[in-house]
Design an enzyme around this catalytic site. Structure first.
Site, PDB file in Angstrom:
ATOM      1  N   ASP A   1       1.046  -4.940  12.825  1.00  0.00           N
ATOM      2  CA  ASP A   1      -0.252  -5.302  13.408  1.00  0.00           C
ATOM      3  C   ASP A   1      -1.236  -5.800  12.357  1.00  0.00           C
ATOM      4  OD1 ASP A   1      -0.035  -3.505  16.271  1.00  0.00           O
ATOM      5  OD2 ASP A   1       1.132  -2.843  14.557  1.00  0.00           O
ATOM      6  N   PHE A   2      -1.068  -5.341  11.130  1.00  0.00           N
ATOM      7  CA  PHE A   2      -2.029  -5.709  10.085  1.00  0.00           C
ATOM      8  C   PHE A   2      -1.775  -7.104   9.538  1.00  0.00           C
ATOM      9  CE2 PHE A   2      -1.447  -0.933   9.129  1.00  0.00           C
ATOM     10  CZ  PHE A   2      -2.073  -0.607  10.309  1.00  0.00           C
TER      11      PHE A   2
ATOM     12  N   GLN B   1       1.876  -1.933   6.217  1.00  0.00           N
ATOM     13  CA  GLN B   1       2.352  -0.643   6.714  1.00  0.00           C
ATOM     14  C   GLN B   1       2.730  -0.708   8.192  1.00  0.00           C
ATOM     15  OE1 GLN B   1      -0.332   2.473   5.417  1.00  0.00           O
ATOM     16  NE2 GLN B   1       0.582   2.387   3.375  1.00  0.00           N
TER      17      GLN B   1
ATOM     18  N   GLU C   1       0.820  -1.211   0.000  1.00  0.00           N
ATOM     19  CA  GLU C   1       0.000   0.000   0.000  1.00  0.00           C
ATOM     20  C   GLU C   1       0.852   1.258   0.000  1.00  0.00           C
ATOM     21  OE1 GLU C   1      -2.237  -0.719   3.538  1.00  0.00           O
ATOM     22  OE2 GLU C   1      -3.097  -2.555   2.728  1.00  0.00           O
TER      23      GLU C   1
ATOM     24  N   HIS D   1      -1.160  -0.309  16.611  1.00  0.00           N
ATOM     25  CA  HIS D   1      -0.046   0.109  15.748  1.00  0.00           C
ATOM     26  C   HIS D   1       1.311  -0.035  16.420  1.00  0.00           C
ATOM     27  CE1 HIS D   1      -3.217   1.888  13.318  1.00  0.00           C
ATOM     28  NE2 HIS D   1      -2.349   2.182  12.384  1.00  0.00           N
TER      29      HIS D   1
ATOM     30  N   GLU E   1      -5.038  -6.402   2.869  1.00  0.00           N
ATOM     31  CA  GLU E   1      -3.847  -7.148   3.301  1.00  0.00           C
ATOM     32  C   GLU E   1      -3.938  -8.636   3.022  1.00  0.00           C
ATOM     33  OE1 GLU E   1      -5.249  -4.736   4.977  1.00  0.00           O
ATOM     34  OE2 GLU E   1      -3.643  -3.256   5.195  1.00  0.00           O
TER      35      GLU E   1
HETATM   36  C1  TPP Z   1      -5.893  -2.694   7.954  1.00  0.00           C
HETATM   37  C2  TPP Z   1      -5.108  -1.443   7.794  1.00  0.00           C
HETATM   38  N1  TPP Z   1      -4.314  -1.280   6.715  1.00  0.00           N
HETATM   39  C3  TPP Z   1      -3.581  -0.165   6.545  1.00  0.00           C
HETATM   40  C4  TPP Z   1      -3.618   0.831   7.482  1.00  0.00           C
HETATM   41  C5  TPP Z   1      -2.760   2.092   7.312  1.00  0.00           C
HETATM   42  N2  TPP Z   1      -3.638   3.209   6.969  1.00  0.00           N
HETATM   43  C6  TPP Z   1      -4.138   4.022   7.909  1.00  0.00           C
HETATM   44  S1  TPP Z   1      -5.243   5.091   7.271  1.00  0.00           S
HETATM   45  C7  TPP Z   1      -5.046   4.472   5.722  1.00  0.00           C
HETATM   46  C8  TPP Z   1      -5.842   5.033   4.596  1.00  0.00           C
HETATM   47  C9  TPP Z   1      -7.303   4.868   4.865  1.00  0.00           C
HETATM   48  O1  TPP Z   1      -8.017   5.451   3.818  1.00  0.00           O
HETATM   49  P1  TPP Z   1      -9.575   5.680   3.977  1.00  0.00           P
HETATM   50  O2  TPP Z   1     -10.217   4.413   4.420  1.00  0.00           O
HETATM   51  O3  TPP Z   1     -10.062   6.261   2.698  1.00  0.00           O
HETATM   52  O4  TPP Z   1      -9.731   6.721   5.169  1.00  0.00           O
HETATM   53  P2  TPP Z   1      -9.184   8.211   5.177  1.00  0.00           P
HETATM   54  O5  TPP Z   1      -7.777   8.156   5.685  1.00  0.00           O
HETATM   55  O6  TPP Z   1      -9.265   8.732   3.778  1.00  0.00           O
HETATM   56  O7  TPP Z   1     -10.076   8.947   6.121  1.00  0.00           O
HETATM   57  C10 TPP Z   1      -4.119   3.441   5.707  1.00  0.00           C
HETATM   58  C11 TPP Z   1      -3.708   2.683   4.515  1.00  0.00           C
HETATM   59  C12 TPP Z   1      -4.460   0.640   8.620  1.00  0.00           C
HETATM   60  N3  TPP Z   1      -4.520   1.552   9.603  1.00  0.00           N
HETATM   61  N4  TPP Z   1      -5.185  -0.495   8.734  1.00  0.00           N
END
Ligand code: TPP
Ligand code: TPP
Ligand code: MG
Ligand code: MG
Lengths: 326, 353, 326, 353
Positions: free
Chosen positions: B102-103, B99, B43, B145, B77
């Protein structure tokens, strides 16, 4: 039947919504500057620009309804009505914080105020909301669960599984996607072939709807409608709110992956300015009232910061408690 | 820290000082240049104007290798772990990453039930040459995290597990992992990445190790004694190697010479080296950031309690995180994460007792 | 361009397909009686009634294409052309089995014959097929991956994640759902509001199609069409084959959750009888040929059983090998 | 086996002989009658004419309690684990189950990142009174249907873990788990279910234990010495308790009296009882069906190597499955699963050596 709010917003409620939007925005701005001053640990994901979603949705919820949120929860928590001093104290990692300093920015929330601690696993809150809704239905309560998630979360498997189960069991839950076009740096169009997230509702046989997420009244109406449907046994709705985050994904993100023009365009559609404009036009607001609102919000935030700073830190050993009930 | 670090990553002639992020990036870059079949999948790893992954490791690689080889995924994931596994079966050498470690729980089924078992289920006909990179460690991000997850994957037969403590090992082990025909879970500690890029962390350790230019590989299953000592063996990985080194320094002032044992890879584990060290020192303390109960340190203690029992002059103790989720507040997190003081205190309790 | 089979089936191929369908059915029947005699360990999930799916799909695949299967893989493996003696030996837990006795019924397959060991985690094979397809595309091979799964698997999150990625990357993979109405004892209508699984394709912006899974020629045509599309860069298709399993879910299942009439109705549409009828009508088959086919299949199965029985068991310690390459 | 089993589940007056399946079903039934908030959620658990779950445990319950309380789900393990968690937050007491423990990996994120941590993240405001039942153990189903997974969940702070070896404990522990306000992973061994219902397994142990009528609870964290002995402590759970009892019988013929320690619950673990036993016997062997490296036995060995080092008269050894996936062929599976012979041999190597 279950209590259902009036579709028509009274002036009183509109003014309250306006103030709450301001509170959301100014809370984020205050947090931002405090963070830059190094007075807050960890990282933060801010929501400036998405106030109409937070406030429009929460205005349509009842007291005992349940809200779930994401890694970007500040405005949801403010809009849900959790006193900002407890949110601020949590960000300051204080014992008086809404999670006692154990949660932090990404887990903001307060079950006693109808909001679970925010879930920082993208999509992770979706089945929790559905499950909570199952308890409402089973216990014959008049309540609904409302679940915020982002466009990025719509590609997680849990989105598919949880929405499908909510659909087949007609659970009183609203799946509310704040589509701000990006998941971190990733443009939604590059990770999804469909044009809207709400189209995916058809895969579960439930209604899907996309509305302007920067128009707080539209958001309110759409949420209320879907909520009433859910309260009266009609099952879940997938509601997509088209919006935009003005800030970077997290504090460390300058957001170079977004065209300047795009950002500028959206700032033209600032949800607060839009609602303010409407209220000015209808004579509900005037410059004086606007100024008074700003001032009262400033004071509320000053008090929140003072409260947070004056609050004690948890003791180191307190990290050992709250793992189990027994 | 850099002096300690020198001792860890034996400077080589022609080496330069790199952060772990730079060392990992260099490893990916070299392997991608060497072998077309090496691709990256994860990602936000290649987006123009983006982050180069959550911790900048892949920054610039999409520019050199293009988006066919640096594949940005949706937030899925389990899906991309399975796709990486399938691509590996098909002859590619995917390096996937989450990233935050934890994931990995989201991808647990694909990693533990599929990637780890496909070769076995096929009666040895299949190979799964994939790597899953995962940043771990507590950095005031809270419970979802900051976990350390080595033990979960050390317990899955079919997977190999690496956990480098410094840039030299990071580069050498990652290159080996990429060339390996078995699936590898590659753990990286967020506080060791170094401050290059936008991601400096409070409490981060400035590990700029000397890394030789170009080609070298570090075999899995070879631990490294990063500090020789006669009185006690301190077994650690990742960030805890550095804390153990600091503790060893303090301990030597009170006449206790600790031997610091950097495991480098948990699977395969260098048991002979461990037994040799413990047989020599007669004492063992394991230092891990993972939760105490069921952490990888338990396995180390169990093996020593079987193989070295006759040599032990004291109890085997572990310095680990308590059995709680990771708390957010720094005061609590500092209590949670094993400190130099706790290591010193525990060692003295063993040597004294 | 990539090699694409003729859409029109020659008589020769039809006869081969007919024999293969018989082989599938008679293989399952033989396995069933051997199992009841206690000559096979573990459990088995059989596919009598689904021969048109297995044979129709595999007929449309090329030599180096890749097939993935499920906990119900026997007919897929037979149709893919893995010599039945190696499948039988695997069921007998012998060293000569296609998985060396390490896999068993639920992991039947042979990568060297273009079929991965079957995946017994419902839905688990879907991303593997997509990933294999990614390697085909990346290595510029003319091949496709075809992924079998059941109606029940369409509710697993991995279905959502993997199909979405295959869609956005236009991977050469076919998602083939054998909809036999039930996931174990669970009727599909009770766990899905949509009427067909193929509707869900719209959520990913790819073509979805439902065809009669008991009509082997239809299945062949649909698979070939979707396959050609995939081979020429058109991306994945979600193909739903409506069929029915005549036997219980697994050996221990008497299937009391299914109405007798429903079972009877479907047995009226036995895919082998249907194809046989068509071939008799067109004069391609006659009673004599049918009898010869049965006999030659019997002989092939006798030889397979003999091979399996004569084969050595693995040594106990062999359980320690094949965990790692290095 | 039944005599051994008698010793395990101390017959009570007014008791009847039940299989574990019957004991579990009775526990569910009693708790559902007692408390409306108790609901069941899983695959194929209530379907008319169906199975009553993969191993008949819930057979008949939908008929008594209806489909609002015995909820059949789609095949969506992560989803219903999360829904059970959410329902628990909302005030219900869900008892979820996966058909085979191996599928817990699909729900790992919901269990380990959510159910286990929500209370902590909320600063103690939330409670997650849910149970996740999971059948484990190798039964010639191959690599994806035969794993033992206790160690993975013992290592997740916030979760409790039970693993009963007999009908008496199964009923008493399940009733306690359902009334508990913390999330519980409840492991059941397929070979212990007993042959009632259509699911008799080859190699199954006929454990018909005497179970009292009606109400009784067994607290978590209380191990049971199922056979007293002075020469060595044999720690085991689930099926391995029975194999350890058989081994103990054989050993006593050659004058070795083994104390067999049934852990009953891994979290919380009855450490005081373990230390007392090991201090008395001076020798420890742990018997588990789980893979050796990182199994729960490692934690037991590690604790003893810390707390009991002064009492140990020999090495701590583990009898466990080798570090491989579960093979299909019975000849290999029998080699994989710890046998009575291996236990006897290992004990002698410790007592002798
Ligand atoms: C399962 C998981 N994968 C990756 C992440 C890392 N991460 C945190 S926010 C994010 C983007 C999320 O995008 P969106 O769902 O559109 O929410 P936004 O940030 O736009 O409010 C990512 C990839 C995470 N927290 N949890
Ligand atoms: C992840 C997972 N959950 C549950 C099971 C148990 N199980 C095996 S087959 C099956 C039903 C599958 O139904 P479907 O996908 O329609 O395939 P079919 O059996 O009809 O061919 C179930 C629930 C499993 N093997 N894997
Ligand atoms: Mg977004
Ligand atoms: Mg089916």
């Amino acid at each position: 039947g279950p209590f259902m709010k009036e579709a028509v917003l009274t002036n009183e409620r509109k003014l309250a919504m306006y103030r709450r939007m301001r509170l959301c925005r100014m809370f984020e701005e205050r947090v931002n500057s405090l963070f830059l001053q190094g007075r807050m640990p960890g990282t933060i994901h801010q929501a400036q620009g998405q106030e109409a979603c937070a406030v429009g949705v929460c205005e349509a919820l009842n007291e005992n309804d349940l809200l779930t949120s994401t890694h970007r929860p500040h405005e949801h928590a403010v809009a849900r009505g959790i006193p900002v001093k407890y949110l601020m104290a949590e960000l300051f990692a204080k014992k008086t914080g809404c999670c006692g300093g154990k949660g932090g920015s990404m887990h903001m929330g307060d079950p006693e105020m109808g909001m679970l601690p925010a879930i920082a696993i993208v999509g992770g809150g979706i089945p929790l909301a559905a499950g909570y809704a199952l308890s409402f239905k089973y216990l014959k309560k008049p309540n609904i669960a409302a679940c915020f998630f982002g466009d990025g979360a719509a590609n997680e498997g849990i989105f598919h599984e949880a929405i499908n189960m909510a659909a087949i069991w007609d659970l009183p839950v609203l799946f509310i996607c704040e589509n701000n076009k990006y998941g971190a740096s990733t443009l939604i169009d590059t990770v999804m072939k469909v044009k809207t997230v709400s189209e995916r509702a058809t895969a579960y046989g439930i209604p899907g709807k996309t509305v302007d997420g920067n128009d707080v009244e539209r958001v309110y109406q759409a949420t209320l409608e879907a909520g009433n449907r859910a309260r009266s046994g009609g099952g879940p709705t997938l509601l997509e709110l088209e919006t935009y985050r003005f800030a970077g994904h997290s504090r460390s993100d300058p957001g170079h992956y977004r065209p300047k023009e795009e950002v500028a365009e959206w700032k033209q559609r600032d949800p607060i300015t839009l609602f303010e404009g409407a209220c000015l036009a209808s004579g509900l607001l005037n410059e004086k009232l606007i100024e008074e609102t700003r001032t009262s919000v400033e004071i509320e935030l000053d008090e929140a910061v003072a409260f947070a700073e004056a609050s004690p830190s948890p003791l180191p050993e307190e990290c050992l408690s709250d793992v189990y009930v027994e | 820290m850099s002096t300690l670090n020198e001792m860890i990553s034996k400077p080589e002639v022609g080496g330069r000082k790199l952060s772990i992020v730079e060392a990992l990036r260099e490893a990916l870059c070299e392997e991608m240049r060497r072998d077309d079949r090496v691709i990256l999948i994860g990602e936000d790893i290649g987006v123009k104007g983006g982050f180069g992954g959550a911790f900048t490791v892949t920054l610039g690689l999409a520019e050199e290798f293009g988006h066919d080889r640096v594949i940005d995924t949706p937030i899925s994931e389990a899906g991309f772990a399975g796709i990486a596994t399938g691509a590996a079966l098909g002859g590619l050498r995917p390096v996937a990453d989450v990233q935050y470690g934890d994931f990995l729980f989201l991808a647990m089924d694909q990693l533990a039930n599929h990637a780890a078992k496909l070769r076995y289920m096929s009666g040895g006909k299949l190979r799964v040459p994939m790597v899953m990179r995962a940043p771990i460690g507590a950095t005031t991000r809270g419970a979802q995290h900051g976990q350390s997850l080595e033990a979960f994957f050390m317990h899955v037969p079919g997977l190999k597990v690496a956990c480098p403590s410094n840039p030299y090992d990071a580069k050498g082990l990652l290159k080996t992992a990429i060339r390996m025909d078995d699936p590898v879970i590659f753990f990286e500690h967020k506080l060791l990445y170094g401050s290059k890029g936008s991601r400096k962390e409070v409490g981060g350790v400035e590990v700029f190790g000397t890394v030789p230019e170009g080609e070298y590989l570090i075999p899995f299953g070879q631990a490294k004694i990063v500090r020789p000592g006669k009185d006690i063996t301190l077994v650690a990985n990742l960030l805890m190697v550095h804390k153990s080194m600091q503790a060893a320094k303090i301990l030597s002032e009170s006449g206790i010479e600790a031997e610091v044992f950097d495991v480098r890879t948990l699977v395969p584990f260098d048991w002979p080296a461990l037994f040799e060290s413990v047989s020599k020192t007669g004492r063992l303390v394991i230092v891990e950031e993972d939760n105490l109960t069921g952490g990888w340190g338990a396995e180390v203690a169990a093996r020593a309690a079987d193989e070295c029992i006759g040599f032990l002059q004291g109890p085997i103790r572990r310095v680990a995180a308590p059995d709680t989720p990771v708390p957010f507040a720094p005061v609590m997190e500092n209590f949670y994460v094993p400190s130099v003081e706790r290591i010193v205190k525990t060692v003295k309790s063993v040597v004294g007792g």
